[in-house]
Enzyme design. Structure first.
Site, PDB file in Angstrom:
ATOM      1  N   LYS A   1     -20.103  53.583 -11.680  1.00 40.89           N
ATOM      2  CA  LYS A   1     -19.430  54.664 -12.416  1.00 40.89           C
ATOM      3  C   LYS A   1     -20.430  55.361 -13.327  1.00 40.89           C
ATOM      4  CE  LYS A   1     -14.949  52.442 -12.270  1.00 40.89           C
ATOM      5  NZ  LYS A   1     -14.115  51.416 -12.900  1.00 40.89           N
TER       6      LYS A   1
ATOM      7  N   GLN B   1     -11.381  48.663 -17.811  1.00 35.54           N
ATOM      8  CA  GLN B   1     -11.848  48.006 -16.593  1.00 35.54           C
ATOM      9  C   GLN B   1     -11.060  46.705 -16.366  1.00 35.54           C
ATOM     10  OE1 GLN B   1     -14.277  49.182 -14.364  1.00 35.54           O
ATOM     11  NE2 GLN B   1     -13.633  47.441 -13.126  1.00 35.54           N
TER      12      GLN B   1
ATOM     13  N   ASP C   1      -7.215  56.479 -15.033  1.00 39.62           N
ATOM     14  CA  ASP C   1      -6.998  55.562 -13.904  1.00 39.62           C
ATOM     15  C   ASP C   1      -5.550  55.574 -13.426  1.00 39.62           C
ATOM     16  OD1 ASP C   1      -9.039  54.190 -12.712  1.00 39.62           O
ATOM     17  OD2 ASP C   1      -9.130  52.585 -14.196  1.00 39.62           O
TER      18      ASP C   1
END
Ligand code: NAD
Length: 278
Positions: free
Chosen positions: A50, A94, A117
């Protein structure tokens, strides 16, 4: 045939660069905040990937790492500050998190507008209602691949193996939203082959090395291999690509859905930034 992901990625990068340049010209610099609260090895690789794409495309990022004794409150308090920070456009937690942390509580503290997300309750219920402002990054990447191949969704038999909250369930809903006839298979499914053989579109997100063999798929089907499995030092997918690609179209592993997931994250971030700064 093995589906060519690189051409899709290059096109998307070009498109994103133009959009980011336009934002920069108006004094807006898309920024991603990444929160890490685990020592998961696979996560470290995802974060590195990322970071790489953010650097390449000129996206600003801030990483916040927490140690194993961290409390939920500490993370939620950081998220609340980031929610209020107008220079931060997207917040990503995450997964997985340290086991003692309640991921739902933490994800739900991200404000709707910054949930890059789309894992919070609000964003998840959007997909359920057929609203797709933001799709989670892996399902978004899968849809981009299928769109690029001009797959005929309407009435197609779509079979999804795996029912995770991050891939299986949202991609099943996204395909349903596109008028596919969707079947979700999982570990308790009896006679998996019966379903996979009928699939025009087959999404495999099981985490089971080479689970899908050539005799299990329909001639001419489109198969998306999400699985990432480490075997004898190699990364392999959930599909026996070599054999399956002789009778159907299949995405490669590595360098398939994983790459698309990362580019989809940037697409989501740029979309959020454009929307919020209009
Ligand atoms: P998960 O690991 O949480 O769960 C696996 C799912 O597959 C479960 O629903 C289970 O019932 C089903 N399953 C497992 N074995 C099966 C079998 N033999 N037959 C039928 N169903 C079976 O799911 P996940 O988080 O979606 O991850 C799945 C795989 O995808 C993992 O390898 C993961 O590393 C990978 N992944 C890749 C990306 C990417 O960007 N490429 C993103 C997310 C996950």
């Amino acid at each position: 045939m093995i589906i060519d992901i690189n051409t899709i990625i290059e096109e998307k990068k070009m498109n994103l660069k133009k959009k980011i340049e336009k934002l920069n010209n108006s004094g807006i610099y898309p920024k991603l905040a990444v929160i890490v609260a685990s020592d998961d090895e696979a996560s470290k690789i995802y974060i590195k990937n990322k970071k790489k794409i953010c650097d390449e495309l000129g996206i600003l990022q801030e990483e916040y790492s927490f140690i194993s004794s961290t409390s939920e409150d500490e993370i939620i308090s950081l998220i609340k500050n980031l929610n209020e920070d107008s220079t931060v456009h997207g917040i990503l937690v995450q997964l997985p998190l340290f086991k003692h942390l309640n991921k739902f509580k933490i994800l739900d503290s991200i404000c709707y507008k910054k949930d890059v997300d789309a894992f919070s309750r609000n964003c998840s219920s959007d997909i359920y209602l057929g609203i797709e402002n933001i799709l989670p990054c892996t399902p978004k990447g899968i849809i981009s691949i299928l769109d690029n191949l001009n797959v005929a969704y309407e009435g197609a038999n779509a079979v999804v193996i795996g029912r995770s909250n991050i891939v299986g369930k949202p991609i099943a809903l996204a395909l349903l939203n596109r008028n596919c006839t969707v079947t979700i298979c999982h570990r308790k499914t009896k006679d998996l082959e019966k379903y996979t053989k009928e699939a025009d579109i087959l999404i495999v997100s099981a985490g089971s090395p080479h689970l899908v063999k050539a005799n299990m798929v329909k001639e001419g089907a489109t198969i998306i291999d999400v699985g990432i499995n480490r075997e004898n030092g190699n990364i392999i997918g959930d599909v026996d690509t070599k054999e399956v690609s002789k009778k159907a179209d299949v995405t490669p592993v590595p360098g398939g859905v994983g790459k698309m997931t990362v580019i989809s994250l940037i697409e989501n971030l740029v979309y959020i930034t454009e929307k919020e700064t209009k």
